[in-house]
Design an enzyme around this catalytic site. Sequence first.
Site, PDB file in Angstrom:
ATOM      1  N   ASP A  45      -4.911   3.810  -1.363  1.00  0.00           N
ATOM      2  CA  ASP A  45      -4.577   2.535  -0.725  1.00  0.00           C
ATOM      3  C   ASP A  45      -4.598   2.585   0.800  1.00  0.00           C
ATOM      4  OD1 ASP A  45      -2.367   4.053  -0.258  1.00  0.00           O
ATOM      5  OD2 ASP A  45      -0.935   2.479  -0.703  1.00  0.00           O
ATOM      6  N   GLU A  46      -5.255   3.565   1.359  1.00  0.00           N
ATOM      7  CA  GLU A  46      -5.319   3.672   2.810  1.00  0.00           C
ATOM      8  C   GLU A  46      -6.730   3.995   3.261  1.00  0.00           C
ATOM      9  OE1 GLU A  46      -2.576   6.292   4.882  1.00  0.00           O
ATOM     10  OE2 GLU A  46      -1.286   6.172   3.122  1.00  0.00           O
TER      11      GLU A  46
ATOM     12  N   ASP B 213      -3.565  -0.088   5.452  1.00  0.00           N
ATOM     13  CA  ASP B 213      -2.651   0.393   4.433  1.00  0.00           C
ATOM     14  C   ASP B 213      -2.275  -0.788   3.539  1.00  0.00           C
ATOM     15  OD1 ASP B 213       0.037   2.786   4.710  1.00  0.00           O
ATOM     16  OD2 ASP B 213      -0.711   1.699   2.967  1.00  0.00           O
TER      17      ASP B 213
END
Length: 527
Positions: A94-95, A4
């Site tokens: 974003d993960e 993350d």
Amino acid sequence: MHVDCDAFYAAVELLDRPELADVPFAVGGGVLTTCNYVARTFGCRSGMAGFVAKKLCPALVLLRPDFAKYNAKAQEVRAVLAAYDARFESASIDEAYLNVTEYCAARGVTPAEAVARMRREVAERTRVTVSAGIAANAKLAKICSNINKPDGQFELANDRTVILDFMRALPCRKVNGVGRVLERELAAVGVETCGDVYGQRQYLARLFGDKAFAFLAACHLGLGRTRVQPAEEYERKSVGTESTFGALAGPAAFRAKLRWTADELEKDLRRAECKGRTLVLKVKLHTFEVYTRQVVMPCAVWRADDLYHHALPVLAKLEQEMPGMVLRLMGLRCTHLVSTKKPDTRAFFGFRPRRGDSAEREGGGSGEGGLGASDDERGPGSEWERWPETEPDGYELPDELAEREEDSGGGEDASPYRRHGKEITANPKAAGTKEDGAAEEEEWWDCPICGRPQTADEKPFNEHIDLCLSRQTIREAVQKDALEQPPVVPRAGTPERKTAARAEKKRGRPPRPPDAVDPRQKKLRFG
DNA sequence: GCGGATCAG
DNA sequence: ATGGCTGATCCGC
């Protein structure tokens, strides 16, 4: 493992604008604080409404989001991830989830070492820090990645006792899929941590349903999916657009807005390379009540004209139901999608989306819906995703749940579609590796019936044409049917065409015992 | 299937 | 007084 990025949008902005380091700033609506100022002062999480944050912190600087920039940076990060698991799964911009089993085995390193190295490499190459969670399955890894944030990692040992202890103290809300509502409902019956589930297990199925119960039981035991696959291998199920505006009233205004919405949806469908057979109209009244109404169209459409044409009667009917309604939002969504993409003989009929197993997937998505408790394909070392043969913890599972052997659950965690940018791009090649084997120029033959490109190979091509012909016949028949006798209530035992279509649809699927009924095959789809 | 509701990012 | 948008699933009917 789950990775993350830390305050991703803000971190990217900070690279361009170091002068922001000393000021509290946020990007878009959410308060994303590399500055930490707002977060520390007001104890807010990363997702706070911009105007609320502004009230709490009048000095807050709000930046206009630049998704092109964030996507570019995300690709840089992903290029690094690819070196650790080429089949990593992007869960959002974003993960990501990675299976580092192979990486560790090949290099003789521990997961913690691999992840530390990966985080260092991401930071060096992209100047963005990431946090990571290492655990036996995706659900646990996701939770763990938040423990040492920012710029840290946390490993939960792959050990039954350790996991059970961990879950025992873990607030339910920390689990992906437990939102505000379920959290409160659970609290009302004395369940605040995943450990509390056990004591109340006798009520939970009745109160929340079998799915939720299975999900909660999995939470208590720390079970989750272990399969990780590239996001683009998931099948998209809907494409929609909606927008909020000031109070809107009157048929003329509604029509204009509908037209505009249809135009927007056409663009999105184009981008997604698909069309839809069901159209869903959504409105939100000025009172914030939400209503949806859907209509099945005679064939899949994507053009704004067609969308508008089919949506208009739905809207008119809604107006009749609620005279004098005042809207603050309107949206259109297409479901029952049909791809308009290039590929691929097998995927064409929606029989088997490319990856070859999505047809096997069933519920258990992300939402609270993500209550799917059982899991994906059993991989090596994945015993934690399996229900114990005997229930050492005393659960008495309904047979259908306990016995579920196939199935995927699809993940209780983030849906792969959520990406803030719509397209789902293929995983990048590993950073620093050479472009091996430039994708050879592929040749396609266009099918004369459906017009779609097919693999340029005689046998499959001919098979496709056979299939296409029969399909075309069915489609025409059904459409004619629908036009000729709309109001007729279907009588039991009449529609042999449907039967034929259903049989037809099974073709190309893996063989199934003749008496085994697959409930998921109920749907009829025509493209 | 439909419509409402919840959830995630 | 916690917003807006996209997408997914689950439940009850």
